[in-house]
Design an enzyme around this catalytic site. Sequence first.
Site, mmCIF file in Angstrom:
data_model
loop_
_atom_site.group_PDB
_atom_site.id
_atom_site.type_symbol
_atom_site.label_atom_id
_atom_site.label_comp_id
_atom_site.label_asym_id
_atom_site.label_seq_id
_atom_site.Cartn_x
_atom_site.Cartn_y
_atom_site.Cartn_z
ATOM 1 N N HIS A 90 68.189 -7.805 38.994
ATOM 2 C CA HIS A 90 68.773 -7.795 40.331
ATOM 3 C C HIS A 90 69.922 -8.801 40.370
ATOM 4 C CE1 HIS A 90 69.174 -8.165 44.691
ATOM 5 N NE2 HIS A 90 68.394 -7.100 44.825
ATOM 6 N N CYS B 235 42.532 23.641 37.589
ATOM 7 C CA CYS B 235 41.269 23.816 36.879
ATOM 8 C C CYS B 235 40.288 22.797 37.433
ATOM 9 C CB CYS B 235 41.468 23.664 35.372
ATOM 10 S SG CYS B 235 42.171 22.083 34.886
#
Length: 625
Positions: A547, A26
């Site tokens: 980590h 659109c």
Amino acid sequence: MDHKKMGEDIVRLVGGEENINGLVHCATRLRFDLKDSRKAEREALEKHEGIITVVESGGQFQVVIGSHVAYVYAEIMKNRDFGSNSPASESSGKKTSVISTIFEVISGSFSPLIPAMAGSGMIKALLTVLTLLGWMSATSDTYLILSAAGNAVFYFLPILLGITLGIKLKANPYVAGVIGAALMEPNFTGLMDKGADVSFLGIPVVMMNYSASVFPIFISISIYALVDKFLKKIILKDLQLFLVPMLALMIMVPLSAMAFGPFGTGVGDWISSGVTWLIGVSGILSGIVLGGFMTFMVVFGLHWGFTPITIQNIGVGGDPIEAMAAAAVFAQIGVAFGIFLKARKDKTLRTLAGSTSITGLLAGVTEPIVYGLVLRYKRVIPIVIIAGALGGAINGHFGVKMTAYVFHNIFAIPVYTPTLVYVIAIACSFAAATVLTLIFGYESKVKGEAPETVESVKTAEPEPVVTATKVVDIKKETIYSPITGRITPLSQVNDSAFSTGAMGKGLAIEPSVGEVVAPIDGVVTSLFPTGHAIGLTSNAGTEILIHIGINTVALKGKHFNPVVKEGDSVKQGDLLIQFDREQIIEAGYEIVTPVIVTLTKHKVDVFETNQEQIQKNEVLLTLVV
């Protein structure tokens, strides 16, 4: 901006070509029909440069890009043929409500036509200005030719809608277009001169003018889609090429003329009359509702329900719904302009607010404002509602109507009548939104003091140390320790990616126990195949990376045992990963574990605990917007 690369990235992030059933666009969005929306990487899409946000509504996966969406769409469709969207309930196998399916069909049918309708509407606005100024006569050849350009899309709307509906419902779109064309063919329209004496095989036919109509073609093509499927089931494939369309036309054109057309016209008239009656009862209340809340109806895709009614109303003189809803657009622009004036120290935000203000005023495209500013800074939401309601109430009370389908921008002002009242209404919405934004601001921040933690800790209150950036819509969020061990500042971690803050802000922990638990309630968004690192997103939107060790990726998963997988929802304290700390150390690797709040767009203050030793589930970090 590289539209080709952006298009390729979007296709990849929505799950690849194999996950796409259909695609249309659109004014500002790519509207995907995906086989499985769970395969789409929503977070990565929202972080992609050039993408404003991602919305799932009406069975569609919508990627909001902005005014350059057509260029990205063109690049995606080169050498591809996804077709247009089909109803999500059918294509993806997921169950959707009837209402959602209806809205999705309406939006998918009108979306391809919006540029043509908006462009034609602006031609009509231009002609209105030229005739008012006396620069062109309404009887001149030039005027009539340009008027044809402005009127054609609306006059022949049954044909164009027939085509887009046919695509949407997986029927032959050109046969569907012919059904609409038949209702406008001169031999058919000429029968209107006979009055009540028209019949088909002795059955009376009520003749009507179907130009610019919406509901009759919606009903006819919906039935045609069923007829088309039925005929293909019973007719030999060798004969289907001519026999299916021939029989479909012989069935549908008479039925449309005798039943579906008059019924659809009646439904449209009834709905339009109902809306007009409600506005007549209280134009002010209707304007408050539409002007105040249209912004959020657009977000949820509910505005598509008004589109057929709007087109129907314009065909009979003018539409009051869009006139009242226009106030919401100028309230949004006012908020953006207010932020532009107020955000003097934030150049990035000021640029965004300024550019979207101009786009809104000149083009009437405000989705970048809605998704980039209004939904990001919650404080302006009541401002948009109040300012939009003010202008909507004025337009509703004085009966302002939109006489041509246009985007709500300053160039479209001539198509609203009475024009002076409309100008006053949108000016009030714009001014109110701007002033209120300047007075109350667009966000709140805690400055100069540490927050109170959700739970008491054994040490003194944490002290503010850094400012990290992150997209969060919170005032305060607590990050609990995922590990038991000794705390180490990130600056002392033997990896520059962590020690320099390039990966984000946080703390590191040297584990004394080989377990990692969830530091927040949220979702596992990434889990490395080696099991040495995990990413989570909290329910508030904060992204966290844990980590385990430095360079432990080289262990290739050895000594790590993840107990969750990507996509899992977790509660704070849930076990995520088990690891053998002794074996990792023996293999020659450091086990210091950074816990990082990753860097993105918004700024938050990060308050670190000042403990030297910490147990899992104790407060590690506190984030304050």
